[in-house]
Scaffold this motif. Structure first.
Motif, PDB file in Angstrom:
ATOM      1  N   UNK A 331      46.290  -1.759  27.125  1.00  0.00           N
ATOM      2  CA  UNK A 331      46.102  -1.057  28.394  1.00  0.00           C
ATOM      3  C   UNK A 331      46.458   0.556  28.559  1.00  0.00           C
ATOM      4  N   UNK A 332      47.503   0.889  27.299  1.00  0.00           N
ATOM      5  CA  UNK A 332      47.797   2.325  27.465  1.00  0.00           C
ATOM      6  C   UNK A 332      47.020   3.269  26.494  1.00  0.00           C
ATOM      7  N   UNK A 333      46.885   4.421  26.711  1.00  0.00           N
ATOM      8  CA  UNK A 333      46.139   5.289  25.673  1.00  0.00           C
ATOM      9  C   UNK A 333      46.688   5.068  24.218  1.00  0.00           C
ATOM     10  N   UNK A 334      48.069   5.105  24.085  1.00  0.00           N
ATOM     11  CA  UNK A 334      48.372   5.223  22.613  1.00  0.00           C
ATOM     12  C   UNK A 334      47.967   3.443  22.079  1.00  0.00           C
ATOM     13  N   UNK A 335      47.292   2.648  22.812  1.00  0.00           N
ATOM     14  CA  UNK A 335      47.099   1.393  22.174  1.00  0.00           C
ATOM     15  C   UNK A 335      45.628   1.009  21.859  1.00  0.00           C
ATOM     16  N   UNK A 336      44.849   2.285  22.093  1.00  0.00           N
ATOM     17  CA  UNK A 336      43.430   2.174  21.895  1.00  0.00           C
ATOM     18  C   UNK A 336      43.051   2.038  20.550  1.00  0.00           C
ATOM     19  N   UNK A 337      42.180   1.217  19.979  1.00  0.00           N
ATOM     20  CA  UNK A 337      41.891   0.863  18.810  1.00  0.00           C
ATOM     21  C   UNK A 337      40.769   1.287  17.949  1.00  0.00           C
ATOM     22  N   UNK A 338      40.193   2.406  18.680  1.00  0.00           N
ATOM     23  CA  UNK A 338      39.006   3.039  18.243  1.00  0.00           C
ATOM     24  C   UNK A 338      39.080   4.508  18.589  1.00  0.00           C
ATOM     25  N   UNK A 339      38.437   5.547  17.837  1.00  0.00           N
ATOM     26  CA  UNK A 339      38.577   7.047  17.978  1.00  0.00           C
ATOM     27  C   UNK A 339      37.700   7.124  19.179  1.00  0.00           C
TER      28      UNK A 339
END
Length: 392
Positions: A331-339
């Motif tokens: 849910x957090x921006x630093x947890x996103x798994x793609x560019x």
């Protein structure tokens, strides 16, 4: 064994390796070494199945044999009676060559992270519902290309394809300008199933042997032009990288947990009687800089539900089938798994420690995925790395 090693005795992931001047065979990682288990069972039918360049013959033996081999390895590695036998067949990891651990039969990729699906929906459909009507009712997926699944360390050549023209112009053909990654978790099928017979959610562990890390490289500009109405094709099929170690499900008992509440409740064939969510912590590094830490525990659909849906129409499983979770995002921006999520489709470039900016991958960039999970006796176990460097 070094403290904090990703490969303690509670793990014992399987892989295929070649020692200097030797043929490929099956081994398990322990600390900074790999144990040649084909030599442990030399002269037996099991040993013959392990003295090969693929795990497939061992995987085909089924859950009972997987459990027996793991019990025996734990006895050998924690006891003292046969220490000489073990020590005679240990090889330093930095002196062996690791190979693709199994022959990939079929490859299926899912779209099981609600945060990822929501982010992409907001990027591509900013004025509509980010999730399409079917998303919370079934695990969305597509069939990939087994022949381009490669082991960690294999260079990734920038693919070419048709790209949408600017302002409605005709498309052109050339190298992708929006090369992306997808941090995923994959599941390796061992025991096959019969054509026409769906695999129930409760039979997940009878068929799936273990878990690998997956980077499903994606050419976003090629994908966005070609995917309607039939979905991913050339923008996805050029390379999918997997880690060289397969962590067996038995090593992940301490990592099991229920998936998040599903609303609406899934249809009966997707109801999960026992929890098969997994508490895995992923990490994404771009040129040695950590850019994301996606939490697999937040996945909406569990790996058991994915398997049940994959076979719900009677599609059969084959030894060596690989299916992946789809991009894992939190849910957090630093947890996103793609560019595409981390940079919001290029709007918000990433600044790396050397001062350079990235929206998508450039030639020479190296991406590395790692993950850990809670293991027995309070230790954390690792999955090794899946890494790839972009070449022009």
């Amino acid at each position: 064994m070094p403290e904090g090693s990703p490969f303690p005795v509670q793990n014992l992931p399987y892989g295929v390796f070649s020692p200097p001047g030797g043929d490929a065979r099956v081994g398990v990682a322990i600390g900074e070494q790999v144990l040649d288990i084909s030599a442990i069972w030399a002269g037996t039918p099991l040993g013959a199945d392990l003295a090969t360049g693929s795990l497939n013959r061992f995987l085909r033996r089924g859950r009972g044999e997987w459990a027996y081999v793991r019990r025996r390895l734990l006895e050998l590695l924690t006891g003292t009676e046969q220490r000489r036998l073990v020590e005679a067949h240990l090889h330093p990891l930095d002196r062996v060559r690791l190979q693709l651990p199994f022959e990939v039969a079929d490859y299926v990729d899912f779209y099981a992270s609600e945060a990822h699906a929501t982010n992409l929906g907001r990027i591509f459909r900013p004025d509509g519902d980010p999730l399409l009507p079917n998303w919370r009712h079934l695990p969305v997926g597509y069939h990939g290309r087994a022949g381009t699944v490669v082991v960690s360390g294999t260079p990734v050549r920038r693919p070419s394809g048709q790209r949408r023209g600017a302002d409605g112009a005709a498309p052109d053909f050339g190298p992708t300008r929006r090369l992306d990654i997808e941090a995923e978790v994959g599941f390796v099928v061992g025991a096959p199933s019969r054509l026409g017979e769906p695999v129930p959610v409760g039979d997940f562990a009878d068929h799936v042997f273990g878990v690998v890390l997956v980077n499903d490289w994606s050419a976003r500009d090629i994908q966005s032009w070609e995917y309607q109405p039939l979905g991913p094709f050339l923008g996805k099929s050029f390379a999918t990288s997997v880690s060289p170690w397969v962590v067996p499900l038995e090593a992940l008992e301490q990592a099991r947990l229920p998936v998040a509440a599903q609303d609406p409740p899934p249809l009966p064939y997707l109801e999960e009687k026992e929890p098969w969510g997994l508490d895995l912590r992923l990490e994404v590094r771009l040129n040695d800089a950590v850019v994301s830490r996606p939490p697999f525990r937040d996945l909406y659909w569990s790996p058991a539900q994915l398997l049940a849906h994959l076979t719900a129409n009677g599609a059969s499983l084959r030894t060596g089938d690989l299916y992946a979770s789809g991009t894992v995002s939190g849910r957090l921006p630093e947890e996103r798994g793609s560019l595409i999520e981390l940079t919001w489709s290029g709007r918000d470039p990433l600044r790396l420690p050397d001062g350079s900016l990235r929206t998508f991958l450039e030639d020479g960039d190296t991406v590395t995925l790692t993950a850990t999970a809670p293991g027995a006796d309070g230790v954390r176990i690792g999955f090794g790395e899946v890494t790839g460097t972009v070449v022009s």
